[in-house]
Design an enzyme around this catalytic site. Structure first.
Site, PDB file in Angstrom:
ATOM      1  N   VAL A  11       0.832  -1.210   0.000  1.00  0.00           N
ATOM      2  CA  VAL A  11       0.000   0.000   0.000  1.00  0.00           C
ATOM      3  C   VAL A  11       0.870   1.266   0.000  1.00  0.00           C
ATOM      4  CG1 VAL A  11      -1.605   1.371   1.419  1.00  0.00           C
ATOM      5  CG2 VAL A  11      -2.026  -1.060   1.068  1.00  0.00           C
ATOM      6  N   ASP A  30      11.327   3.467   5.152  1.00  0.00           N
ATOM      7  CA  ASP A  30      11.188   2.092   5.631  1.00  0.00           C
ATOM      8  C   ASP A  30      12.410   1.754   6.461  1.00  0.00           C
ATOM      9  OD1 ASP A  30       9.234  -0.381   4.418  1.00  0.00           O
ATOM     10  OD2 ASP A  30      11.004  -0.970   5.568  1.00  0.00           O
ATOM     11  N   LYS A  35      15.870  -2.931   1.291  1.00  0.00           N
ATOM     12  CA  LYS A  35      14.707  -2.625   0.448  1.00  0.00           C
ATOM     13  C   LYS A  35      14.790  -1.177  -0.060  1.00  0.00           C
ATOM     14  CE  LYS A  35       9.735  -3.249   0.958  1.00  0.00           C
ATOM     15  NZ  LYS A  35       8.689  -3.349   1.976  1.00  0.00           N
ATOM     16  N   ARG A 154      -6.392  -3.570  -5.254  1.00  0.00           N
ATOM     17  CA  ARG A 154      -6.257  -5.020  -5.483  1.00  0.00           C
ATOM     18  C   ARG A 154      -4.866  -5.292  -6.021  1.00  0.00           C
ATOM     19  NH1 ARG A 154     -10.788  -5.243  -9.759  1.00  0.00           N
ATOM     20  NH2 ARG A 154      -9.806  -3.216 -10.003  1.00  0.00           N
ATOM     21  N   PHE A 249     -17.177 -10.649  -8.246  1.00  0.00           N
ATOM     22  CA  PHE A 249     -16.904 -11.476  -7.059  1.00  0.00           C
ATOM     23  C   PHE A 249     -17.932 -12.587  -6.852  1.00  0.00           C
ATOM     24  CE2 PHE A 249     -13.120  -9.923  -4.918  1.00  0.00           C
ATOM     25  CZ  PHE A 249     -12.806  -8.893  -5.800  1.00  0.00           C
ATOM     26  N   LEU A 250     -18.409 -13.133  -7.974  1.00  0.00           N
ATOM     27  CA  LEU A 250     -19.312 -14.284  -7.901  1.00  0.00           C
ATOM     28  C   LEU A 250     -18.677 -15.484  -8.595  1.00  0.00           C
ATOM     29  CD1 LEU A 250     -22.818 -12.671  -8.596  1.00  0.00           C
ATOM     30  CD2 LEU A 250     -21.931 -13.526  -6.417  1.00  0.00           C
ATOM     31  N   GLY A 257      -7.848 -16.150  -1.273  1.00  0.00           N
ATOM     32  CA  GLY A 257      -6.620 -16.198  -0.480  1.00  0.00           C
ATOM     33  C   GLY A 257      -6.029 -14.808  -0.467  1.00  0.00           C
ATOM     34  N   CYS A 260      -5.010 -10.157   2.353  1.00  0.00           N
ATOM     35  CA  CYS A 260      -6.026  -9.234   2.877  1.00  0.00           C
ATOM     36  C   CYS A 260      -7.282  -9.919   3.399  1.00  0.00           C
ATOM     37  CB  CYS A 260      -6.396  -8.240   1.791  1.00  0.00           C
ATOM     38  SG  CYS A 260      -4.974  -7.368   1.159  1.00  0.00           S
TER      39      CYS A 260
END
Ligand code: UGA
Length: 456
Positions: A11, A30, A35, A154, A249-250, A257, A260
């Site tokens: 995010v 961070d 990284k 997503r 989402f059907l 998985g 989130c």
């Protein structure tokens, strides 16, 4: 605006790259110096479409910077975004250790006129507690506001989701906080939904739980379709045409998985326990999802003489396409169950190169993974599986069973393919296709005599 983002996870990094792209000056912080070193060269540590090009643009334009120096970055910014992870604790509650450690550092800094924005997913009431902590410290007492601004990105389409969101949820207390948030998102075209902080915190959990519930609902109906010889995909399509339901989402299959849904469902259940509020729909969605891998194993068991010693090729290991992320991927549960049954596991994924289950042999070529295999099991909807060369697959395989754990292949195409190559095709909540014709289903399993196709 001068923005500091704390946490360069999925995010934080996407938000940083996108906010720099829309013209802000962004410093991403961070604690992980390796990284930060890699990011400073423009290389994202995760695979996310469009991210690398935004990182490079931001770095080249001087609008994006990476550092491990938290205190300096806090000082410089007028807007601080907290985007650290809130993983599940053993009891399911969100682990806020990293978040409180960052809040402690902010509380020790001079924060007059600064806005603190929490993007991390946190239980309702957390931002109230953060504000109390900041106001009780002499240094940070004059912070403008603490805002909750959840993300609905997503994986795989996070950059697009950030730049073209359905809505931007802003939970804040003051008018000044709200107007600074409007300025932050001025160049992103989306409605800003302003509400109180606790509601904003709950919107994030409720959104993920609702989507997870839709998937589990589709899977529940798929199991019923299976018993009734109906077709789950046709049921879902007919259902989704109702605008009040919508078609998204059907998609039935092996279940959800990722990092989130499973985590947020557990956190929501923990919130229910802590407040004495029953959440039966959340519990049921979780239970249905946990049982999905078993549905595939049962299908394999019904169709093959034995799973012990059977060579099974898994196509797709990531929890969804366009990512190499295997966190809570359904493939893990399938793999463990297959290993426990003594199956020989061969696996291919276009991006996943490391896998924690040692019984699974990873191949870099899809057809090499099918060599001598009794069954192919599709676990991630990668496009390249839709373009599979069935002649090549048939030649490579020893058996002829295709198990589609994502219902990703077209029924009409597979009717032709199964007839042409003497294959048995089984998908979730749809009748089996045995050499081009519809097979009869016994409750919860195949009619064994029809499901095993001879190898020609
Ligand atoms: C999810 C939400 O969709 C985002 O809005 C949210 O911001 C994000 O979690 C988060 O909390 O950070 P993500 O986990 O990246 O995003 O992936 P999804 O596209 O939602 O898919 C989750 C899982 O559900 C995948 O395993 C996917 O294969 C599965 N799924 C999805 C189904 O089984 N059926 C469907 O119809 C849709």
């Amino acid at each position: 605006m001068n923005i500091t983002i704390i946490g360069t996870g999925y995010v934080g990094l996407v938000a940083g790259a996108c906010l720099a792209f829309v013209g802000h000056r962004v410093v991403c912080v961070d604690a992980d110096s390796d990284k930060i070193g890699v990011l400073a060269t423009g290389k994202p540590p995760i695979f996310e479409e469009g991210l690398e090009s935004l990182l490079r643009k931001g770095l080249a334009g001087g609008r994006l910077h990476f550092t491990t120096e938290l205190d300096g970055a806090i000082e410089e910014a007028e807007l601080l975004i907290i985007a650290v992870g809130t993983p599940s604790r053993a009891d399911g509650e969100a682990d806020l250790t990293d978040l409180w450690s960052v809040v402690g550092r902010i509380a020790a800094s001079a924060c007059a006129g600064k806005l603190v924005v929490v993007k991390s997913t946190v239980p309702a009431g957390t931002c109230d507690r953060i504000e109390k902590t900041l106001r009780s410290s002499a240094a940070s007492r004059r912070v403008v506001d603490v805002v909750h601004n959840p993300e609905f990105l997503r994986q795989g389409s996070a950059v697009q989701d950030f730049l073209r969101p359905d809505r931007i949820v802003v939970g804040c207390r003051t008018e000044e906080g709200r107007s600074k948030m409007k300025e932050l998102y001025a160049r992103i075209q989306a409605p800003i939904y302003a509400c109180d902080r606790r509601s904003a915190e709950l919107i994030k959990y409720a959104s993920n739980a609702f989507l997870a519930m839709k998937i589990s609902f589709a899977n529940m109906i798929a199991d019923l379709s299976d018993r009734l010889d109906a077709r789950a995909d046709e049921v879902a399509a007919g259902l989704g045409l109702d605008r009040r339901i919508n078609p998204h989402f059907l998609q039935s299959g092996i279940g959800y998985g990722g990092s989130c849904f499973p985590k947020d469902m557990k956190a929501l259940q923990a919130l229910g326990r802590a407040t004495g509020c029953e959440l039966p729909l959340v519990d049921a969605a979780e239970r249905i999802n946990a049982a999905r891998p078993r549905v595939l194993i049962d299908a394999l068991k019904a169709a093959l003489p034995s799973l012990h010693g059977a060579a099974i090729t898994l196509l797709g290991l990531a929890f969804k396409p366009m990512t190499d992320d295997i966190r809570e991927a359904p493939s893990l549960a399938v793999c463990r169950l297959l290993a426990a049954e003594g199956a020989l596991i061969r696996a291919y994924d276009p991006l996943v190169r490391r896998y924690p289950i040692r019984e699974a042999d990873l191949y870099e070529d899809m057809y090499a993974a099918m060599e001598g295999s009794d069954a192919i099991v599709l676990l991630t909807e990668w496009d390249e599986f839709r373009q599979l060369d069935w002649m090549k697959a048939r030649r490579a395989m020893r058996g002829g069973l295709i198990v589609d754990g994502r219902n990703m292949l077209s029924w009409d195409d597979m009717t032709t393919v199964s007839g042409q190559y003497g294959l048995t095709y089984w998908s979730v909540g749809r009748p089996a296709l045995v050499q081009g014709t519809v097979g009869r289903l016994a409750p919860g399993a195949f009619d064994r005599t029809r499901a095993v196709s001879p190898v020609s």
